[in-house]
Scaffold this motif. Structure first.
Motif, PDB file in Angstrom:
ATOM      1  N   VAL A  76       0.756  -1.175  -0.136  1.00 30.62           N
ATOM      2  CA  VAL A  76       0.126  -0.093  -0.021  1.00 30.62           C
ATOM      3  C   VAL A  76       0.765   1.175   0.008  1.00 30.62           C
ATOM      4  N   PRO A  77       0.286   2.341  -0.477  1.00 33.65           N
ATOM      5  CA  PRO A  77       1.213   3.648  -0.379  1.00 33.65           C
ATOM      6  C   PRO A  77       1.196   4.192   1.079  1.00 33.65           C
ATOM      7  N   ASP A  78       2.608   4.352   1.527  1.00 31.63           N
ATOM      8  CA  ASP A  78       2.815   4.676   2.759  1.00 31.63           C
ATOM      9  C   ASP A  78       3.941   5.729   2.920  1.00 31.63           C
ATOM     10  N   ARG A  79       4.462   6.161   1.768  1.00 30.36           N
ATOM     11  CA  ARG A  79       5.778   7.137   1.753  1.00 30.36           C
ATOM     12  C   ARG A  79       5.357   8.277   0.960  1.00 30.36           C
ATOM     13  N   PRO A  80       6.004   9.192   1.378  1.00 26.82           N
ATOM     14  CA  PRO A  80       5.833  10.704   0.814  1.00 26.82           C
ATOM     15  C   PRO A  80       5.581  10.591  -0.844  1.00 26.82           C
ATOM     16  N   MET A  87       4.691 -21.544  -7.300  1.00 20.91           N
ATOM     17  CA  MET A  87       4.823 -21.618  -5.777  1.00 20.91           C
ATOM     18  C   MET A  87       4.150 -23.210  -5.291  1.00 20.91           C
ATOM     19  N   GLY A  88       5.223 -23.925  -5.757  1.00 19.66           N
ATOM     20  CA  GLY A  88       4.783 -25.293  -5.336  1.00 19.66           C
ATOM     21  C   GLY A  88       3.745 -25.700  -6.373  1.00 19.66           C
ATOM     22  N   ASP A  89       2.680 -26.136  -5.955  1.00 22.22           N
ATOM     23  CA  ASP A  89       1.436 -26.515  -6.983  1.00 22.22           C
ATOM     24  C   ASP A  89       0.483 -25.251  -7.380  1.00 22.22           C
ATOM     25  N   GLU A  90       0.951 -24.194  -6.931  1.00 22.74           N
ATOM     26  CA  GLU A  90       0.145 -23.072  -7.220  1.00 22.74           C
ATOM     27  C   GLU A  90       0.979 -22.224  -8.290  1.00 22.74           C
ATOM     28  N   LEU A  91       0.488 -21.111  -9.030  1.00 19.93           N
ATOM     29  CA  LEU A  91       1.003 -19.931  -9.570  1.00 19.93           C
ATOM     30  C   LEU A  91       0.375 -18.824  -8.770  1.00 19.93           C
ATOM     31  N   TRP A  92       1.353 -17.808  -8.397  1.00 21.46           N
ATOM     32  CA  TRP A  92       0.763 -16.333  -7.818  1.00 21.46           C
ATOM     33  C   TRP A  92       0.953 -15.563  -8.990  1.00 21.46           C
ATOM     34  N   LEU A  93       0.121 -14.679  -8.880  1.00 19.84           N
ATOM     35  CA  LEU A  93      -0.256 -13.487 -10.179  1.00 19.84           C
ATOM     36  C   LEU A  93      -0.569 -12.327  -9.185  1.00 19.84           C
ATOM     37  N   TYR A  94       0.390 -11.222  -9.283  1.00 15.96           N
ATOM     38  CA  TYR A  94      -0.076  -9.898  -8.564  1.00 15.96           C
ATOM     39  C   TYR A  94      -0.685  -9.001  -9.638  1.00 15.96           C
ATOM     40  N   TYR A  95      -1.316  -8.203  -9.014  1.00 17.87           N
ATOM     41  CA  TYR A  95      -2.248  -7.243  -9.726  1.00 17.87           C
ATOM     42  C   TYR A  95      -2.550  -5.933  -8.816  1.00 17.87           C
ATOM     43  N   ALA A  96      -2.679  -5.009  -9.647  1.00 18.83           N
ATOM     44  CA  ALA A  96      -2.903  -3.425  -9.077  1.00 18.83           C
ATOM     45  C   ALA A  96      -4.420  -3.373  -9.021  1.00 18.83           C
ATOM     46  N   GLY A  97      -4.857  -2.621  -7.934  1.00 16.91           N
ATOM     47  CA  GLY A  97      -6.267  -1.944  -7.796  1.00 16.91           C
ATOM     48  C   GLY A  97      -6.388  -0.497  -7.493  1.00 16.91           C
ATOM     49  N   ALA A 137      -6.734  12.573  -3.297  1.00 14.22           N
ATOM     50  CA  ALA A 137      -5.927  11.896  -2.195  1.00 14.22           C
ATOM     51  C   ALA A 137      -6.631  10.809  -1.697  1.00 14.22           C
ATOM     52  N   ASP A 138      -7.875  10.897  -1.496  1.00 16.08           N
ATOM     53  CA  ASP A 138      -8.676   9.778  -1.046  1.00 16.08           C
ATOM     54  C   ASP A 138      -8.563   8.440  -1.698  1.00 16.08           C
ATOM     55  N   PHE A 139      -8.678   8.573  -2.939  1.00 12.80           N
ATOM     56  CA  PHE A 139      -8.542   7.336  -3.751  1.00 12.80           C
ATOM     57  C   PHE A 139      -7.232   6.892  -3.673  1.00 12.80           C
ATOM     58  N   ALA A 140      -6.209   7.841  -3.777  1.00 11.72           N
ATOM     59  CA  ALA A 140      -4.812   7.466  -3.903  1.00 11.72           C
ATOM     60  C   ALA A 140      -4.520   6.591  -2.673  1.00 11.72           C
ATOM     61  N   ARG A 141      -5.072   7.047  -1.607  1.00  3.23           N
ATOM     62  CA  ARG A 141      -4.541   6.323  -0.193  1.00  3.23           C
ATOM     63  C   ARG A 141      -5.220   4.792  -0.110  1.00  3.23           C
ATOM     64  N   ARG A 142      -6.224   4.583  -1.009  1.00  8.11           N
ATOM     65  CA  ARG A 142      -6.753   2.895  -1.049  1.00  8.11           C
ATOM     66  C   ARG A 142      -6.189   2.280  -2.295  1.00  8.11           C
ATOM     67  N   MET A 165      10.161  -6.758  -6.031  1.00  9.30           N
ATOM     68  CA  MET A 165       8.883  -6.034  -6.748  1.00  9.30           C
ATOM     69  C   MET A 165       9.425  -4.507  -7.249  1.00  9.30           C
ATOM     70  N   TRP A 166       9.289  -4.475  -8.270  1.00 11.39           N
ATOM     71  CA  TRP A 166       9.224  -2.920  -9.073  1.00 11.39           C
ATOM     72  C   TRP A 166       8.012  -2.415  -9.217  1.00 11.39           C
ATOM     73  N   TYR A 167       7.660  -1.218  -8.442  1.00 13.08           N
ATOM     74  CA  TYR A 167       6.336  -0.791  -8.471  1.00 13.08           C
ATOM     75  C   TYR A 167       5.966   0.703  -8.629  1.00 13.08           C
ATOM     76  N   ASP A 168       4.879   1.049  -9.237  1.00 16.10           N
ATOM     77  CA  ASP A 168       4.563   2.448  -9.742  1.00 16.10           C
ATOM     78  C   ASP A 168       4.248   3.266  -8.629  1.00 16.10           C
ATOM     79  N   ALA A 169       5.281   4.032  -8.465  1.00 14.10           N
ATOM     80  CA  ALA A 169       4.879   5.230  -7.358  1.00 14.10           C
ATOM     81  C   ALA A 169       4.498   6.503  -8.035  1.00 14.10           C
TER      82      ALA A 169
END
Length: 502
Positions: A42-46, A350-360, A375-380, A68-72
């Motif tokens: 989650v976003p928690d840095r300036p 991951m063993g018998d699974e696959l993990w997929l990350y997604y942005a929301g 700002a309210d939407f950005a925090r979430r 992870m390389w993420y879009d800040a």
């Protein structure tokens, strides 16, 4: 005689009808993953005050580290300057992430942050696709593609915005490739790139701007344009082919029923991102997880996005899975995944699974609701994780009345047949081997086949307790699956050394 398909000892997935020559009571079914509701980042840095964006990458290293390389996002100075950066995080388990202080990139006078790109504070980039290139020199072991925006001063000096590449020895210390942007042409959102061992070249998928038209009349009038996905290739990551459009909204998309129709210059649906990749678990399986952007009403209403699934055998011709239903769905109203979601590379085993990350994000692609703040939407905003069965994108399913399918002629190497299948409590499956004349092979007939039950990704097929079918290796055969209440995901011939316990 029809030329057999030589499958060697590779894993074969039921992502299409390639391995279904004939069938009764069996249909292909898409299997959406389990979407875990709690965000992992989650976003928690300036430098994340404008939220975590849509275009991120997660890798699993050989030493077990998740990276992870993420879009800040942050409000910049001049329009678009310094608005988006690439942050870095690590995890030991893929669920709990740490943002280390790296001391690399200045932000508001300090390098006490986890930023790795762009190299100058007033430059901006739109997330990135990062991949590890083990065949490259050490200086280029890690590569990334991104939509890059130089500073205003740099542009006045001749630098151009567009699709830029960077390279790194460790994924942290990055350098720009020369002669950017490269390849030329339009780009937007998250542009995908990877080394394709099957083709022995780099393959990239770019988001082509809204340049496609519904028909010739629409093109002549400059209306009804829509976004599409282009493909490029390169032998050296420097000289790229021309863009070939490989996926776009088709007539079924463009004529979908809608409750209201705005009179504007856009289609009702197009595809915002591609998240196209080669599936590492099989030689000839490619997947695309595009965000479908719905905007049929005034002001682009509803301006929402969810994720579909496409499959391909060559990365060029694509099949739509699941009757165009969502592979990843939006979350409950008001949640952090209720407005738009975006699948991110890569699929992690991951063993018998696959993990997929997604942005929301809870916001849509349209205007903010009255009384709400950015700002309210950005925090979430955040990054989430979904999990699915290994090879489990689609399956050949038989219901309670039973069914059967027969493959085309195959040749294989190995001496044991393994299946990825799920029969739950009451399901069962038997395998018969047929010769090139469609006759049962003695020793492998249906009456000799043991029933396979249960749920496993690597279940061994036997005939009267015997698993060895090495005497058929290299011969043209068909597999005849007879089953009830069973999901069949994949099959593979392996040698004795490759047998794993169930």
């Amino acid at each position: 005689m029809t030329t057999p398909i030589d499958i060697g000892g590779g894993r074969q997935l039921f992502i299409d009808h390639r391995f279904i020559d004939r069938s009764r009571g069996v249909r292909l079914r898409m299997n959406p993953p389990q979407q875990h509701a709690e965000p992992v980042l989650v976003p928690d840095r300036p430098w994340e005050s404008n939220g975590i964006g849509a275009y991120n990458t997660v890798l699993l290293e050989a030493d077990g580290r998740f990276r992870m390389w993420y879009d800040a996002g942050v409000k910049g100075g001049l329009p678009s300057e310094g608005a988006r950066r690439l942050g870095y995080a690590e995890s030991e388990d893929g669920r709990h992430w740490h943002k280390p202080s790296l001391g690399l990139i200045p932000f508001q006078g300090s390098t006490d942050n986890n930023l790795v790109a762009p190299l100058h504070e007033r430059q901006s980039l739109q997330g990135a696709t990062v991949f590890r290139d083990d065949a490259a020199p050490e200086a280029e072991r890690y590569k990334l593609w991104t939509k890059f925006l130089p500073t205003k001063a740099e542009q006045e000096a001749g630098a151009r915005a567009g699709l830029w590449g960077m390279h790194s020895t460790d994924g942290l210390h990055w350098n720009y490739y020369p002669n950017q942007p490269n390849p030329e042409g339009s780009c937007d959102t998250q542009n995908m790139v990877f080394w394709d061992e099957r083709l022995h070249c780099y393959v990239g998928y770019t988001r082509v701007r809204a340049t496609q038209h519904l028909d010739e009349a629409a093109e002549a009038e400059g209306r009804k344009r829509y976004r599409s996905v282009g493909r490029v290739t390169s032998a050296d990551f420097r000289t790229w082919s021309d863009v070939e459009i490989v996926f776009e909204a088709d007539p079924a998309d463009l004529s979908m029923p809608v409750p209201e129709q705005a009179d504007n210059n856009t289609a009702n649906i197009d595809y915002y991102t591609s998240c196209a990749m080669k599936y590492e678990g099989a030689e000839d399986v490619y997947l695309m997880l595009p965000s479908a952007y719905y905007h049929w009403g005034e002001g682009q209403y509803p301006a929402t996005m969810d994720v579909q699934l496409l499959t391909s055998r060559d990365g060029i011709s694509w099949d739509r899975a699941g009757d165009r239903e969502p592979f990843l769905r939006l979350g409950p109203d008001g949640s952090s995944t209720s407005g738009m979601i975006f699948a991110n590379p890569w699929l992690l085993p991951m063993g018998d699974e696959l993990w997929l990350y997604y942005a929301g994000t809870p916001r849509t692609h349209g205007a903010l609701p009255a009384g709400s703040s950015e700002a309210d939407f950005a925090r979430r905003t955040g990054i989430f994780c979904a999990s699915l069965r290994r090879d489990g994108f689609l399956s050949a399913d038989a219901g309670s009345a039973g069914g059967e399918l027969t493959t085309p002629l195959l040749t294989f190497t190995g001496d044991s047949l393994r299946l990825n299948c799920d029969g739950s409590a009451g399901g069962w499956l038997q395998v018969e081997v047929l010769d090139a004349q469609d006759q049962p092979v003695t020793g492998y007939t249906l009456s000799e086949a043991d029933d396979l039950r249960g749920n496993g990704v690597d279940k061994q097929v036997t005939w009267q307790g015997r698993a060895d079918l090495g005497d058929l290796s290299g011969r043209a055969i068909r597999l005849h699956f007879v089953m009830r209440s069973m999901k069949l995901f994949a099959f593979q011939f392996v040698g004795q050394a490759g047998i794993r316990p169930t």
